[in-house]
Design an enzyme around this catalytic site. Structure first.
Site, short mmCIF file in Angstrom:
data_model
loop_
_atom_site.label_atom_id
_atom_site.label_comp_id
_atom_site.label_asym_id
_atom_site.label_seq_id
_atom_site.Cartn_x
_atom_site.Cartn_y
_atom_site.Cartn_z
N HIS A 238 0.86 -1.18 0.00
CA HIS A 238 0.00 0.00 0.00
C HIS A 238 0.89 1.23 0.00
O HIS A 238 1.83 1.32 0.79
CB HIS A 238 -0.89 -0.01 1.25
CG HIS A 238 -1.95 1.04 1.24
ND1 HIS A 238 -1.69 2.36 1.47
CD2 HIS A 238 -3.28 0.96 0.99
CE1 HIS A 238 -2.82 3.05 1.38
NE2 HIS A 238 -3.80 2.23 1.09
N CYS A 276 -3.72 2.40 -4.70
CA CYS A 276 -4.61 3.26 -3.90
C CYS A 276 -4.61 4.65 -4.51
O CYS A 276 -3.66 5.43 -4.34
CB CYS A 276 -4.15 3.30 -2.45
SG CYS A 276 -5.18 4.41 -1.47
N HIS A 303 -7.76 0.29 -4.50
CA HIS A 303 -8.55 1.16 -3.61
C HIS A 303 -8.95 2.37 -4.43
O HIS A 303 -8.08 3.10 -4.90
CB HIS A 303 -7.68 1.68 -2.46
CG HIS A 303 -7.35 0.67 -1.42
ND1 HIS A 303 -6.56 0.99 -0.33
CD2 HIS A 303 -7.71 -0.61 -1.26
CE1 HIS A 303 -6.44 -0.08 0.44
NE2 HIS A 303 -7.12 -1.07 -0.11
N ASP A 358 -12.76 3.03 -1.37
CA ASP A 358 -11.97 3.34 -0.19
C ASP A 358 -12.56 4.56 0.52
O ASP A 358 -12.91 5.54 -0.14
CB ASP A 358 -10.53 3.62 -0.60
CG ASP A 358 -9.56 3.55 0.57
OD1 ASP A 358 -9.94 3.02 1.63
OD2 ASP A 358 -8.43 4.04 0.42
N HIS A 359 -12.67 4.47 1.79
CA HIS A 359 -13.25 5.52 2.61
C HIS A 359 -14.61 5.95 2.04
O HIS A 359 -15.02 5.54 0.97
CB HIS A 359 -12.33 6.74 2.74
CG HIS A 359 -11.00 6.37 3.34
ND1 HIS A 359 -9.99 7.25 3.51
CD2 HIS A 359 -10.52 5.19 3.81
CE1 HIS A 359 -8.95 6.64 4.04
NE2 HIS A 359 -9.25 5.38 4.23
N TYR A 375 -14.84 4.59 7.34
CA TYR A 375 -15.40 3.28 7.00
C TYR A 375 -16.85 3.12 7.43
O TYR A 375 -17.29 2.02 7.76
CB TYR A 375 -14.53 2.15 7.57
CG TYR A 375 -13.22 2.06 6.83
CD1 TYR A 375 -13.13 1.36 5.64
CD2 TYR A 375 -12.08 2.74 7.28
CE1 TYR A 375 -11.95 1.29 4.93
CE2 TYR A 375 -10.89 2.69 6.58
CZ TYR A 375 -10.82 1.96 5.41
OH TYR A 375 -9.66 1.90 4.69
#
Ligand code: DNO
Length: 401
Positions: A238, A276, A303, A358-359, A375
């Site tokens: 990541h 990501c 992501h 993601d998020h 999340y």
């Protein structure tokens, strides 16, 4: 892409049923209860699998597709003599995961802290909340709360001054909140670092600069990636979040050049990337679709998220609507789709990429719940729905033209 969501385990207020209702077929999780560095036993892995796959049999066909993360012990990052022992444990965990059928394992190599933000409840005029990073706030934490020796060298005069003024106007509660936000621990854990001993953790990196950290990363990957490859696992690093050095600590996975150098350090597919877009996209000089075209073969997990650099200081950013930030999500998803088509034509077994939104914003009913920052369910559901529509329209237009 294969649609997945992150699940923090049985304590997550978001349930597996919620994830299923969102239309996902995969779950991304980790044994967050395990101390960093300990071996993940086959029993512990199987227990988690049975929660996801068997416990929900009546309703779901969810599968645990990706481990995020199998954390790397600080001794490995620091290159201490005990690292070899931890590397052996890491290999055992990988073999155990493979034996239980898990094929994708995400990790990161950020010293001490994982991701960093200065505000977890930045509120839009409409009332929904998001995560934000403000350089001046980070500076004032570093300079005047932590009082890290030598910190002045990392901040220009203007930021030092405005940070000092801002600190004077902050209440003790606000100072505490900023401290807690910066010192937030690993995602999925309830623990954060303590201010009292935080400096000691940083001191342990005094002799470790950019070059040393790179060498420690390559030492690690050259040992574990061949084991992963043999076991049938793809490892995927990541990127740093945010992608720049913080608190005097080096960060070495922030740019395309960093990724390419890591890929070359151990040139096998099991040494791969978690792509990501939220982390890499904070830097305007990262060309995201270009990275996919050049390094796509090594991307094993995606992501999707974007941030918005702020006008008054472009070192500040907040997390933006998934289709409407600095990342050109259309071009990114198109490049990922092309990578999947390339894999299909070449008869890869992993031609579909696991992706997670993601998020997400804390919004609507999320605002009344305690969730892991980034999340909450409804914000991620909205993100997934948008991304799914984007992907479908790209896939259909590619077929039709
Ligand atoms: C934050 C996450 C990261 C990520 C780790 C992977 O939301 O994307 O914390 O899980 O860096 O090792």
């Amino acid at each position: 892409m294969i649609q997945t969501m992150r699940w923090f385990g049985p304590n997550d207020p978001v349930s597996l049923m919620d994830i299923r209702q969102a239309g996902c077929s995969g779950v991304v999780t980790a044994l967050h209860q395990m101390p960093v560095g300990e071996v993940w036993t086959r029993e512990a892995i199987r227990e988690r699998i049975s929660l996801i796959e068997v416990g929900n049999e009546r309703y779901t066909s969810l599968k645990w597709l990706v481990v995020e993360s199998l954390p790397v012990h600080e001794h490995i990052k620091k290159g201490l003599p005990a690292r070899d022992e931890y590397i052996e444990k890491y290999k055992t965990s990988l073999r155990n995961l493979a034996a239980e059928g898990i094929k994708t394992v995400c990790y990161n190599f950020m010293p001490v802290l994982d991701w960093s933000r200065t505000d977890l409840t930045y509120t839009f005029p409409e009332g929904h909340k998001t995560l934000r990073f403000v350089w001046e706030d980070f500076a004032l934490f570093d300079l005047y709360i932590l009082q890290r020796p030598g910190a002045e060298a990392d901040y220009d005069q203007q930021v030092q001054e405005s940070g000092r003024k801002k600190l004077q106007s902050m209440s003790p509660v606000e100072i505490q909140l900023l401290t807690n936000t910066v010192l937030l621990g690993l995602p999925g854990s309830e623990e954060a670092f303590e201010l009292a001993n935080f400096q000691e953790l940083l001191n342990a990196y005094a002799e470790i600069g950019d070059q040393e950290l790179r060498e420690n990363l390559y030492y690690f990957i050259r040992q574990v990636a061949p084991v992963a490859q043999e076991a049938g696992i793809n490892l995927c690093i990541h990127p740093d979040d945010p992608p720049r050095a913080l608190l005097g600590l080096p960060r070495v996975v922030s740019t395309e050049a960093d990724l390419a150098q890591l890929m070359n350090a151990c040139d096998i597919r099991a040494n791969g990337i978690t792509f990501c877009t939220g982390s890499l996209g904070v830097r305007a000089d990262n060309d995201l679709p270009g990275i996919i075209r050049r390094l796509g073969d090594r991307i094993h997990f995606v992501h999707l998220r974007t941030t918005k650099r702020e006008a008054e200081d472009n070192r500040n950013f907040h997390e933006a609507p998934h289709l409407n930030g600095d990342v050109d999500m259309y071009e990114v998803v198109k490049a990922l789709h092309q990578e999947e088509l390339r894999r299909r034509a070449a008869h890869y077994t992993d031609n579909l990429l696991p992706m997670r939104p993601d998020h997400g914003f804390q919004m609507l009913d999320d605002l009344h719940k305690k969730t892991y920052p980034g999340y909450s369910m409804i914000g991620r559901l909205k993100a997934l729905a948008e991304l799914r529509g984007l992907e479908m329209s790209i896939a259909r237009s590619v077929q039709e033209y």
